[in-house]
Motif scaffolding. Structure first.
Motif, PDB file in Angstrom:
ATOM      1  N   VAL A  83      -7.461 -50.693  29.037  1.00  0.00           N
ATOM      2  CA  VAL A  83      -7.048 -49.442  29.870  1.00  0.00           C
ATOM      3  C   VAL A  83      -8.266 -49.373  30.912  1.00  0.00           C
ATOM      4  CG1 VAL A  83      -6.599 -47.227  30.046  1.00  0.00           C
ATOM      5  CG2 VAL A  83      -5.524 -48.437  28.433  1.00  0.00           C
ATOM      6  N   ARG A  84      -9.527 -49.303  30.410  1.00  0.00           N
ATOM      7  CA  ARG A  84     -10.598 -49.302  31.519  1.00  0.00           C
ATOM      8  C   ARG A  84     -10.634 -50.188  32.357  1.00  0.00           C
ATOM      9  NH1 ARG A  84     -15.438 -48.439  27.043  1.00  0.00           N
ATOM     10  NH2 ARG A  84     -15.262 -46.239  26.703  1.00  0.00           N
ATOM     11  N   PHE A  89     -11.878 -48.842  36.186  1.00  0.00           N
ATOM     12  CA  PHE A  89     -12.809 -47.703  35.762  1.00  0.00           C
ATOM     13  C   PHE A  89     -12.707 -46.558  36.679  1.00  0.00           C
ATOM     14  CE2 PHE A  89     -14.303 -51.601  33.739  1.00  0.00           C
ATOM     15  CZ  PHE A  89     -14.911 -51.107  32.514  1.00  0.00           C
ATOM     16  N   LEU A  90     -11.552 -46.182  37.290  1.00  0.00           N
ATOM     17  CA  LEU A  90     -11.439 -45.094  38.315  1.00  0.00           C
ATOM     18  C   LEU A  90     -10.669 -43.903  37.609  1.00  0.00           C
ATOM     19  CD1 LEU A  90     -10.875 -47.257  41.675  1.00  0.00           C
ATOM     20  CD2 LEU A  90     -12.897 -45.980  40.840  1.00  0.00           C
ATOM     21  N   CYS A  91     -10.888 -42.961  37.949  1.00  0.00           N
ATOM     22  CA  CYS A  91     -10.029 -41.700  37.403  1.00  0.00           C
ATOM     23  C   CYS A  91      -8.457 -41.838  38.152  1.00  0.00           C
ATOM     24  CB  CYS A  91     -10.644 -40.346  37.668  1.00  0.00           C
ATOM     25  SG  CYS A  91      -9.684 -38.874  37.344  1.00  0.00           S
ATOM     26  N   GLN A  92      -7.520 -41.899  37.133  1.00  0.00           N
ATOM     27  CA  GLN A  92      -6.449 -42.215  37.566  1.00  0.00           C
ATOM     28  C   GLN A  92      -5.732 -40.749  38.426  1.00  0.00           C
ATOM     29  OE1 GLN A  92      -4.866 -45.405  38.189  1.00  0.00           O
ATOM     30  NE2 GLN A  92      -7.123 -45.485  37.655  1.00  0.00           N
ATOM     31  N   TYR A  93      -6.236 -39.608  37.664  1.00  0.00           N
ATOM     32  CA  TYR A  93      -5.616 -38.321  38.070  1.00  0.00           C
ATOM     33  C   TYR A  93      -6.229 -38.130  39.615  1.00  0.00           C
ATOM     34  CZ  TYR A  93      -4.268 -37.826  33.402  1.00  0.00           C
ATOM     35  OH  TYR A  93      -3.657 -37.980  31.889  1.00  0.00           O
ATOM     36  N   CYS A  94      -7.647 -38.210  39.609  1.00  0.00           N
ATOM     37  CA  CYS A  94      -8.187 -38.008  41.168  1.00  0.00           C
ATOM     38  C   CYS A  94      -7.328 -39.387  41.936  1.00  0.00           C
ATOM     39  CB  CYS A  94      -9.689 -38.576  41.124  1.00  0.00           C
ATOM     40  SG  CYS A  94     -10.572 -37.286  40.070  1.00  0.00           S
ATOM     41  N   GLY A 103     -14.400 -42.902  36.259  1.00  0.00           N
ATOM     42  CA  GLY A 103     -13.987 -42.051  34.879  1.00  0.00           C
ATOM     43  C   GLY A 103     -15.001 -42.524  33.827  1.00  0.00           C
ATOM     44  N   LYS A 104     -14.625 -42.088  32.858  1.00  0.00           N
ATOM     45  CA  LYS A 104     -15.237 -42.352  31.224  1.00  0.00           C
ATOM     46  C   LYS A 104     -14.497 -42.043  30.277  1.00  0.00           C
ATOM     47  CE  LYS A 104     -19.269 -39.306  32.073  1.00  0.00           C
ATOM     48  NZ  LYS A 104     -20.261 -38.427  31.696  1.00  0.00           N
ATOM     49  N   ILE A 105     -13.333 -41.531  30.431  1.00  0.00           N
ATOM     50  CA  ILE A 105     -12.521 -41.228  29.200  1.00  0.00           C
ATOM     51  C   ILE A 105     -11.167 -42.055  29.348  1.00  0.00           C
ATOM     52  CG2 ILE A 105     -11.228 -39.492  27.686  1.00  0.00           C
ATOM     53  CD1 ILE A 105     -13.639 -37.605  28.974  1.00  0.00           C
ATOM     54  N   LEU A 125      -1.180 -44.233  28.704  1.00  0.00           N
ATOM     55  CA  LEU A 125      -2.597 -44.184  28.923  1.00  0.00           C
ATOM     56  C   LEU A 125      -3.219 -44.206  30.190  1.00  0.00           C
ATOM     57  CD1 LEU A 125      -3.388 -46.339  25.637  1.00  0.00           C
ATOM     58  CD2 LEU A 125      -3.772 -43.910  25.673  1.00  0.00           C
ATOM     59  N   ALA A 126      -4.201 -43.320  30.524  1.00  0.00           N
ATOM     60  CA  ALA A 126      -5.002 -43.579  31.834  1.00  0.00           C
ATOM     61  C   ALA A 126      -6.452 -43.226  31.792  1.00  0.00           C
ATOM     62  CB  ALA A 126      -4.345 -42.312  32.807  1.00  0.00           C
ATOM     63  N   PHE A 127      -6.981 -43.728  32.492  1.00  0.00           N
ATOM     64  CA  PHE A 127      -8.420 -43.570  32.622  1.00  0.00           C
ATOM     65  C   PHE A 127      -8.910 -42.429  33.591  1.00  0.00           C
ATOM     66  CE2 PHE A 127     -12.947 -45.076  33.388  1.00  0.00           C
ATOM     67  CZ  PHE A 127     -13.467 -45.379  32.015  1.00  0.00           C
ATOM     68  N   CYS A 128      -9.808 -41.412  33.122  1.00  0.00           N
ATOM     69  CA  CYS A 128     -10.066 -40.195  33.841  1.00  0.00           C
ATOM     70  C   CYS A 128     -11.467 -39.892  33.765  1.00  0.00           C
ATOM     71  CB  CYS A 128      -8.887 -39.239  33.539  1.00  0.00           C
ATOM     72  SG  CYS A 128      -9.502 -38.561  31.690  1.00  0.00           S
ATOM     73  N   CYS A 129     -11.856 -39.171  34.763  1.00  0.00           N
ATOM     74  CA  CYS A 129     -13.121 -38.468  34.547  1.00  0.00           C
ATOM     75  C   CYS A 129     -13.201 -37.361  33.700  1.00  0.00           C
ATOM     76  CB  CYS A 129     -13.400 -38.046  36.003  1.00  0.00           C
ATOM     77  SG  CYS A 129     -12.632 -36.833  36.891  1.00  0.00           S
ATOM     78  N   SER A 130     -14.383 -36.761  33.389  1.00  0.00           N
ATOM     79  CA  SER A 130     -14.533 -35.817  32.391  1.00  0.00           C
ATOM     80  C   SER A 130     -14.109 -34.366  32.880  1.00  0.00           C
ATOM     81  CB  SER A 130     -16.143 -35.590  31.826  1.00  0.00           C
ATOM     82  OG  SER A 130     -16.871 -35.279  33.006  1.00  0.00           O
TER      83      SER A 130
END
Length: 172
Positions: A83-84, A89-94, A103-105, A125-130
């Motif tokens: 997924v990362r 490695f970018l926040c998908q919500y942003c 992102g990191k999570i 699943l989505a990669f996102c920032c904290s």
């Protein structure tokens, strides 16, 4: 050649041969320093503290115990890596709200507590920032009723990231 370092006393630049930490001028402080180090290295209550924390916070139900085991498994770690890379490695919500942030999570769009079958589904699943992860978790507790002490609600699951509310409208 012996290992050396600087004296720990502020503004003292004398060279000290290890395992000592203070020069001969400040040798009286060595015993106090070693005693404080011993107190921290010989702490045996840490395991009890972590065990108590896990029982109260992480493992308050059988479902949570299973979730915790899953997040430590090799299967989750390999899915998380895929997924990362997929999300660069970018926040998908942003990204859904025209912002660019790394992102990191790896986050479940529909929480595992609400839908147990979606924990390994790549589309869930989505990669996102904290920041987004923290805000989305708070939103999930209200919308889905997940989290400690809450009861899950009978609501329609939101599976599209763009339908999740913008958490950072007031920021920037």
């Amino acid at each position: 050649m012996p290992m050396t370092g600087r004296c720990r006393e502020p503004n003292c630049h004398a060279v000290v041969v290890r395992p000592l930490h203070y020069c001969t001028k400040h040798a009286d402080k060595e015993a106090v320093y070693q005693a404080s180090r011993e107190r921290w290295t010989n702490r045996t209550d840490n395991s009890k503290r972590y065990k108590d924390y896990n029982k109260r916070k992480r493992e308050y139900s059988d479902i949570k115990v299973e979730q915790n085991k899953f997040y430590q498994s090799k299967q989750w770690k390999s899915i998380r890596d895929v997924v990362r890379r997929r999300d660069n490695f970018l926040c998908q919500y942003c990204k859904a709200h025209n912002r660019v942030r790394t992102g990191k999570i790896v986050d479940h769009i529909v929480p595992v507590e609400f839908d147990l079958n979606g924990k390994t589904v790549m589309d869930n699943l989505a990669f996102c920032c904290s920041k987004c992860h923290t805000r989305k978790t708070k939103w999930e507790q209200i919308y889905y009723g997940t989290g400690y002490g809450n009861k899950t609600k009978n609501v329609i699951p939101i599976k599209n990231i763009k339908d999740v509310p913008d958490f950072q409208k007031n920021e920037q």
